[in-house]
Scaffold this active site. Structure first.
Site, PDB file in Angstrom:
ATOM      1  N   GLY A 156       0.776  -1.237   0.000  1.00  0.00           N
ATOM      2  CA  GLY A 156       0.000   0.000   0.000  1.00  0.00           C
ATOM      3  C   GLY A 156       0.802   1.279   0.000  1.00  0.00           C
ATOM      4  O   GLY A 156       0.230   2.349   0.207  1.00  0.00           O
ATOM      5  N   GLU A 173       5.036  -5.555   1.878  1.00  0.00           N
ATOM      6  CA  GLU A 173       4.941  -6.169   0.551  1.00  0.00           C
ATOM      7  C   GLU A 173       4.292  -5.248  -0.484  1.00  0.00           C
ATOM      8  O   GLU A 173       3.166  -5.473  -0.926  1.00  0.00           O
ATOM      9  CB  GLU A 173       4.173  -7.490   0.615  1.00  0.00           C
ATOM     10  CG  GLU A 173       2.812  -7.406   1.273  1.00  0.00           C
ATOM     11  CD  GLU A 173       2.059  -8.722   1.212  1.00  0.00           C
ATOM     12  OE1 GLU A 173       0.926  -8.714   0.719  1.00  0.00           O
ATOM     13  OE2 GLU A 173       2.589  -9.739   1.673  1.00  0.00           O
ATOM     14  N   PRO A 174       4.989  -4.222  -0.922  1.00  0.00           N
ATOM     15  CA  PRO A 174       4.433  -3.358  -1.959  1.00  0.00           C
ATOM     16  C   PRO A 174       4.386  -4.074  -3.302  1.00  0.00           C
ATOM     17  O   PRO A 174       5.186  -4.969  -3.583  1.00  0.00           O
ATOM     18  CB  PRO A 174       5.416  -2.192  -2.003  1.00  0.00           C
ATOM     19  CG  PRO A 174       6.712  -2.802  -1.572  1.00  0.00           C
ATOM     20  CD  PRO A 174       6.350  -3.822  -0.527  1.00  0.00           C
ATOM     21  N   GLY A 175       3.456  -3.675  -4.118  1.00  0.00           N
ATOM     22  CA  GLY A 175       3.402  -4.122  -5.502  1.00  0.00           C
ATOM     23  C   GLY A 175       3.449  -2.906  -6.403  1.00  0.00           C
ATOM     24  O   GLY A 175       4.442  -2.609  -7.052  1.00  0.00           O
ATOM     25  N   ARG A 176       2.343  -2.160  -6.403  1.00  0.00           N
ATOM     26  CA  ARG A 176       2.208  -0.980  -7.256  1.00  0.00           C
ATOM     27  C   ARG A 176       3.368  -0.013  -7.110  1.00  0.00           C
ATOM     28  O   ARG A 176       3.882   0.516  -8.099  1.00  0.00           O
ATOM     29  CB  ARG A 176       0.886  -0.284  -6.918  1.00  0.00           C
ATOM     30  CG  ARG A 176       0.675   1.015  -7.654  1.00  0.00           C
ATOM     31  CD  ARG A 176      -0.625   1.664  -7.269  1.00  0.00           C
ATOM     32  NE  ARG A 176      -0.740   1.874  -5.826  1.00  0.00           N
ATOM     33  CZ  ARG A 176      -1.731   2.555  -5.275  1.00  0.00           C
ATOM     34  NH1 ARG A 176      -2.687   3.054  -6.027  1.00  0.00           N
ATOM     35  NH2 ARG A 176      -1.773   2.728  -3.973  1.00  0.00           N
ATOM     36  N   ARG A 228      -8.079  -0.534 -15.336  1.00  0.00           N
ATOM     37  CA  ARG A 228      -8.260   0.248 -14.118  1.00  0.00           C
ATOM     38  C   ARG A 228      -9.227   1.434 -14.262  1.00  0.00           C
ATOM     39  O   ARG A 228     -10.066   1.646 -13.386  1.00  0.00           O
ATOM     40  CB  ARG A 228      -6.904   0.741 -13.595  1.00  0.00           C
ATOM     41  CG  ARG A 228      -5.956  -0.381 -13.199  1.00  0.00           C
ATOM     42  CD  ARG A 228      -4.635   0.157 -12.659  1.00  0.00           C
ATOM     43  NE  ARG A 228      -4.801   0.709 -11.322  1.00  0.00           N
ATOM     44  CZ  ARG A 228      -4.670   1.999 -11.042  1.00  0.00           C
ATOM     45  NH1 ARG A 228      -4.393   2.873 -12.003  1.00  0.00           N
ATOM     46  NH2 ARG A 228      -4.840   2.430  -9.792  1.00  0.00           N
ATOM     47  N   CYS A 260     -16.764  -2.654 -27.943  1.00  0.00           N
ATOM     48  CA  CYS A 260     -18.200  -2.448 -28.069  1.00  0.00           C
ATOM     49  C   CYS A 260     -18.837  -2.380 -26.687  1.00  0.00           C
ATOM     50  O   CYS A 260     -19.699  -3.183 -26.309  1.00  0.00           O
ATOM     51  CB  CYS A 260     -18.817  -3.572 -28.897  1.00  0.00           C
ATOM     52  SG  CYS A 260     -20.534  -3.289 -29.321  1.00  0.00           S
ATOM     53  N   GLU A 261     -18.374  -1.413 -25.899  1.00  0.00           N
ATOM     54  CA  GLU A 261     -18.845  -1.207 -24.532  1.00  0.00           C
ATOM     55  C   GLU A 261     -18.828   0.289 -24.233  1.00  0.00           C
ATOM     56  O   GLU A 261     -17.830   0.964 -24.508  1.00  0.00           O
ATOM     57  CB  GLU A 261     -17.944  -1.915 -23.504  1.00  0.00           C
ATOM     58  CG  GLU A 261     -17.891  -3.420 -23.611  1.00  0.00           C
ATOM     59  CD  GLU A 261     -19.136  -4.086 -23.054  1.00  0.00           C
ATOM     60  OE1 GLU A 261     -19.932  -3.402 -22.390  1.00  0.00           O
ATOM     61  OE2 GLU A 261     -19.305  -5.299 -23.289  1.00  0.00           O
ATOM     62  N   TYR A 283      -0.886  -3.425 -12.377  1.00  0.00           N
ATOM     63  CA  TYR A 283      -2.270  -3.824 -12.680  1.00  0.00           C
ATOM     64  C   TYR A 283      -2.669  -3.370 -14.082  1.00  0.00           C
ATOM     65  O   TYR A 283      -3.796  -2.965 -14.319  1.00  0.00           O
ATOM     66  CB  TYR A 283      -3.232  -3.287 -11.616  1.00  0.00           C
ATOM     67  CG  TYR A 283      -2.808  -3.715 -10.235  1.00  0.00           C
ATOM     68  CD1 TYR A 283      -2.960  -5.028  -9.825  1.00  0.00           C
ATOM     69  CD2 TYR A 283      -2.213  -2.805  -9.363  1.00  0.00           C
ATOM     70  CE1 TYR A 283      -2.527  -5.440  -8.576  1.00  0.00           C
ATOM     71  CE2 TYR A 283      -1.779  -3.209  -8.113  1.00  0.00           C
ATOM     72  CZ  TYR A 283      -1.943  -4.530  -7.726  1.00  0.00           C
ATOM     73  OH  TYR A 283      -1.501  -4.936  -6.486  1.00  0.00           O
TER      74      TYR A 283
END
Length: 460
Positions: free
Chosen positions: A262, A303-306, A348, A379-380, A415
């Site tokens: 985080g 434990e960071p990721g981003r 995201r 097509c959304e 992500y």
């Protein structure tokens, strides 16, 4: 945020097509190395050896490879850093993380196997790979047994599943502390609305079930997210210290407390970056405080990721057209920049209303900015990159591009490709790694043959 003038984006686009991902390996290394220094990681996480044995009921057998981070065995105390590989599991990213001496947090059996292929050792002494799950699916239980990684359970029934498979080793327990906040409301990681972890009033039953199954609880874990404001991260970490300090006396075998990830990343130009020099005193405070509460050394993991990967990558897409709607009784009209990337590439914004800074590269880049909506080919109606957190259209001030200009979405390293899909049978975009002034393709574009390869007609 990357300085785009450093990369021959048009030349790369001509070679690999658009959209494509560009990772700056030099920039990512600087971020990863700064975090590794923060937690005292030293050396690599070992070679491909050290699986901790094949098959069997798995226990304390460890891998032969080096651990790489401080606190190599149970009870050693100190700090350890993990990378949450769900943020980006590209092989060059894992190689960089391993060389920096960081450990991993995986979330599926296949993530564990990708980590092993990248040279991270199995085994639980030290627990270089931790498997954190809310539900075991596919090959997860088989991988726990075969690779002997540390299972970190997020639901009470998972202990019975481990017992039935014959696993007899140590485990971690992910706790829902009752508080926490994602960067937006829809990704809360703690509290009554969060599916993650075990509510505190169920921990006594979990402890009894683990004892009955002969599983020793050696790690307590929680993840409280970033929060929308920078100071909230530090405030919540101190709340988490208090929470774990109260729990530790009831868990005499616990030697590790994992505070989750985080660490904030600044997605907007006016956002402040989180100063890692402010983080180390918090971690030292956690080591001392939790050790006193437990009456023994406690290793503190983060434990960071981003944070490690977000700012080192961009998604490059091609502008195909600029068109407009007009105001009527339903609302205002908009200028739409139509690009060839969609939420099949970067989910995201459609999923969370997440913000990514955008740049125009090409003939239109020198024009004065005007409000534009950036939309993709799917097509959304939700295939729009310029949305607010409330999922409303939020036009962005951008120069009006020319067709064939490039539009670049910044801070896309986390992500991004890991959440991409081949919706509408569109192939996943290629990944390009930039390092030392040169580019190499590290993941090619997905073709129709890849998409249909698993189709079959078999009796079952």
């Amino acid at each position: 945020m990357l300085e785009l003038g450093a990369y021959p984006l048009e030349r790369i686009a001509e070679r690999v097509g658009t959209p494509f991902w560009l990772y700056d390996g030099d920039a990512m290394r600087r971020t990863v190395d700064s975090f590794a220094r923060l937690v005292g990681a030293a050396g690599g996480a070992g070679g491909a050896g050290g699986a901790g044995g094949a098959g069997g009921a798995g226990g304390a057998a460890g891998g032969a490879g080096g651990a790489g981070a401080a606190g190599r065995s149970g009870g050693a105390g100190g700090l350890a850093g993990r990378y949450a590989m769900k943020a980006n599991a590209a092989r060059p990213v894992l190689d960089l993380v391993r060389r920096a001496g960081l450990w991993l947090d995986a979330t599926s059996g296949n993530e564990v196997l990708r980590a092993r292929r990248a040279g991270f050792p199995g085994g639980v002494d030290p627990p270089v790979i931790m498997l954190t799950s809310d539900v075991y699916r596919d090959n997860a239980l088989d991988v726990v047994l075969r690779e002997r990684v540390l299972p970190n359970v997020g639901s009470p029934g998972m202990i019975e599943e481990l017992r039935r498979t014959g696993y007899l080793g140590p485990i971690g327990v992910r706790v829902n502390p009752g508080f926490g906040h994602g960067a937006v409301e829809s990704c809360d990681t703690g509290g009554p609305s969060s599916k993650h972890g075990i509510w505190p009033d169920a921990l006594e039953l979990v402890r009894a079930a683990a004892h009955e199954a002969k599983l020793s609880i050696v790690t307590l874990h929680a993840h409280i997210g970033t929060g929308p404001e920078l100071p909230e991260f530090s405030t919540n970490l101190r709340r988490l210290m208090e929470f774990f300090a109260a729990l530790l006396p009831a868990f005499p075998q616990v030697h590790t407390v994992n505070l989750g990830g985080g660490i904030p990343h600044p997605y907007r130009l006016d956002d402040s970056a989180y100063d890692l020099s402010d983080f180390r005193p918090l971690l030292d405070e956690a080591v001392a405080r939790l050790g006193r509460a437990a009456g023994r050394p406690i290793r503190v993991e983060i434990e960071p990721g981003r944070f490690l990967v977000a700012g080192s990558a961009v998604l490059v897409t091609r502008v195909h057209e600029v068109k407009a709607t007009r105001r009527n009784e339903k609302g205002e009209g908009h200028t739409f920049i139509m690009v060839d990337a969609g939420f099949c590439d970067l989910l995201r914004p459609a999923m969370y209303g997440s913000y990514h800074h955008m740049d125009i590269v090409g003939r239109g880049s020198a024009r004065a900015a005007e409000p534009c909506v950036v939309a993709g080919p799917l097509c959304e109606s939700g295939d729009v990159f310029t949305r607010s957190e409330q999922e409303f259209l939020e036009p962005r001030m951008l120069p009006r591009p020319e067709p064939r200009d490039l539009l670049v979405l910044q801070d896309a390293g986390a992500y991004g490709t890991v959440m991409s899909s081949n919706y509408l049978s569109m192939g996943r975009a290629p990944e390009v790694w930039w390092e030392g002034g040169s580019a190499r393709l590290v993941s090619r574009r997905e073709h129709l043959e890849d998409i249909v390869a698993r189709e079959c007609d078999e009796a079952i």
